[in-house]
Scaffold this motif. Structure first.
Motif, PDB file in Angstrom:
ATOM      1  N   ALA A 233      44.960  31.079  40.049  1.00 40.60           N
ATOM      2  CA  ALA A 233      43.612  31.434  40.494  1.00 40.60           C
ATOM      3  C   ALA A 233      42.862  32.052  39.333  1.00 40.60           C
ATOM      4  CB  ALA A 233      43.676  32.408  41.671  1.00 40.60           C
ATOM      5  N   SER A 234      41.544  32.183  39.505  1.00 42.11           N
ATOM      6  CA  SER A 234      40.719  32.812  38.478  1.00 42.11           C
ATOM      7  C   SER A 234      39.883  33.886  39.159  1.00 42.11           C
ATOM      8  CB  SER A 234      39.824  31.772  37.800  1.00 42.11           C
ATOM      9  OG  SER A 234      38.992  32.392  36.837  1.00 42.11           O
ATOM     10  N   ASP A 235      40.460  35.072  39.272  1.00 45.19           N
ATOM     11  CA  ASP A 235      39.805  36.144  40.024  1.00 45.19           C
ATOM     12  C   ASP A 235      39.698  37.432  39.224  1.00 45.19           C
ATOM     13  OD1 ASP A 235      42.453  36.795  39.920  1.00 45.19           O
ATOM     14  OD2 ASP A 235      42.787  36.822  42.087  1.00 45.19           O
ATOM     15  N   GLY A 236      39.751  37.327  37.903  1.00 47.01           N
ATOM     16  CA  GLY A 236      39.622  38.513  37.073  1.00 47.01           C
ATOM     17  C   GLY A 236      40.902  39.283  36.874  1.00 47.01           C
ATOM     18  N   ARG A 237      42.011  38.773  37.387  1.00 46.11           N
ATOM     19  CA  ARG A 237      43.292  39.456  37.179  1.00 46.11           C
ATOM     20  C   ARG A 237      43.680  39.379  35.703  1.00 46.11           C
ATOM     21  NH1 ARG A 237      46.428  39.307  41.979  1.00 46.11           N
ATOM     22  NH2 ARG A 237      48.062  40.426  40.826  1.00 46.11           N
ATOM     23  N   ARG A 238      44.266  40.460  35.201  1.00 47.87           N
ATOM     24  CA  ARG A 238      44.665  40.513  33.790  1.00 47.87           C
ATOM     25  C   ARG A 238      46.140  40.883  33.700  1.00 47.87           C
ATOM     26  NH1 ARG A 238      40.384  44.471  30.970  1.00 47.87           N
ATOM     27  NH2 ARG A 238      41.179  45.860  32.611  1.00 47.87           N
ATOM     28  N   VAL A 239      46.846  40.229  32.783  1.00 45.64           N
ATOM     29  CA  VAL A 239      48.271  40.502  32.605  1.00 45.64           C
ATOM     30  C   VAL A 239      48.582  40.585  31.119  1.00 45.64           C
ATOM     31  CG1 VAL A 239      48.868  38.041  32.707  1.00 45.64           C
ATOM     32  CG2 VAL A 239      50.629  39.762  33.167  1.00 45.64           C
ATOM     33  N   VAL A 240      49.421  41.547  30.764  1.00 45.30           N
ATOM     34  CA  VAL A 240      49.900  41.701  29.390  1.00 45.30           C
ATOM     35  C   VAL A 240      51.418  41.610  29.408  1.00 45.30           C
ATOM     36  CG1 VAL A 240      50.200  43.316  27.480  1.00 45.30           C
ATOM     37  CG2 VAL A 240      47.965  43.066  28.560  1.00 45.30           C
ATOM     38  N   LEU A 241      51.955  40.772  28.557  1.00 50.86           N
ATOM     39  CA  LEU A 241      53.402  40.617  28.405  1.00 50.86           C
ATOM     40  C   LEU A 241      53.829  41.310  27.119  1.00 50.86           C
ATOM     41  CD1 LEU A 241      56.108  39.333  29.243  1.00 50.86           C
ATOM     42  CD2 LEU A 241      55.391  37.255  28.029  1.00 50.86           C
ATOM     43  N   THR A 242      54.658  42.322  27.222  1.00 47.19           N
ATOM     44  CA  THR A 242      55.103  43.057  26.033  1.00 47.19           C
ATOM     45  C   THR A 242      56.243  42.314  25.345  1.00 47.19           C
ATOM     46  OG1 THR A 242      56.885  44.414  26.979  1.00 47.19           O
ATOM     47  CG2 THR A 242      54.616  45.167  27.326  1.00 47.19           C
ATOM     48  N   ALA A 243      56.664  42.809  24.227  1.00 48.46           N
ATOM     49  CA  ALA A 243      57.873  42.316  23.569  1.00 48.46           C
ATOM     50  C   ALA A 243      59.094  42.711  24.403  1.00 48.46           C
ATOM     51  CB  ALA A 243      57.981  42.893  22.167  1.00 48.46           C
TER      52      ALA A 243
END
Length: 271
Positions: A233-243
């Protein structure tokens, strides 16, 4: 998907010390990869631990690539060898695979080899994960009180050890109350990492790979699963994947701490 990546130069496997002082060797064990490219974290950690001078010899070995445990053990000259698994949990690899690989060594070697608990079980791992999540939040501009942290572990359909270790770690992170939620996703059981949008109910999410020796799971499998979930989906969700957790600079201190405790116990047994 935004992600945090760290690149480290590959360090050479350390050579045995020609003038033994303690009579002890440290052998780091990791999965490795079938294409031979899975030694990066283990090699770097071995070089760092060798510089500390606490062991006469520091070497690495793998299950999926060379060198294998029995081959390295046969080359080490120290009378006492401590094998430290660079693994997240005390699962099938530690219980069954690694003892079998060590058992391939000559009979004379078996009495001098001590198999340690995986470094991923050290209590200090929780502090490392919390620090990685906080650094990722700062870099991305996420507010912790409205951000979800997901611990990404391997998992296994027939062995609950990996999932149990990840959930225990998530509980430790959750207890500090810094994040709105802390939960788990997996590569090989539900909820899978591609379902991170379902597991996390917040706009911002940080995923921390609970992988100690990195490899394909860190660089290929997990990022692909996160991306699949992100495209739902495209709803403004943000995700960061760390090392991966294994890349944290503090990991060497956890190995040293665990090894010093084992050495003390070994000395007391001989006293």
């Amino acid at each position: 998907m935004s992600g945090t990546r760290y690149a480290f130069p590959k360090a050479p496997v350390t050579e045995p010390n020609t003038a033994p002082r303690s009579g002890r060797a440290l052998l780091l064990f990791a999965h490795g990869t079938s294409d031979g490219a899975g030694a990066e974290i283990a090699d770097r950690l071995a070089a760092e631990l060798s510089r500390k001078g606490l062991f006469d010899e520091v070497a690495v070995c793998f299950s999926l690539q060379e060198p294998h445990p029995a081959d390295v053990i046969a080359r080490l000259s120290s009378p006492q060898i401590f094998v430290m698994p660079l693994l997240a949990c005390d699962g099938r690899i530690t219980r069954d695979v690694l003892p079998g690989l060590i058992g391939l060594a000559e009979e004379r070697d078996r009495s001098r080899v001590t198999l340690c608990q995986p470094v991923g079980q050290h209590p200090g791992i929780a502090r490392i994960v919390a620090g990685m999540a906080s650094a990722a939040a700062d870099n991305a501009g996420f507010v912790p009180s409205s951000t979800t942290v997901l611990i990404a572990a391997h998992g296994h359909r027939y062995d609950p050890t990996s999932a149990s270790a990840a959930r225990r770690l998530a509980g430790q992170i959750r207890a500090n109350g810094r994040w709105v939620a802390v939960d788990c996703v997996f590569l090989s059981e539900t909820p899978t990492a591609r379902h991170w949008r379902t597991v996390s109910a917040t706009r911002d999410t940080i995923v921390v790979p609970y992988f100690i020796s990195g490899g394909r799971h860190e660089t290929v499998d997990l990022p692909a699963m996160i991306q699949t979930g992100e495209s739902d989906a495209s709803d403004g969700r943000r995700v960061v994947l760390t090392a991966a957790v294994g890349r944290a600079s503090q990991l060497a201190y956890l190995v040293v701490d665990q090894m010093l405790e084992l050495v003390r116990d070994h000395v007391l047994e001989l006293a």
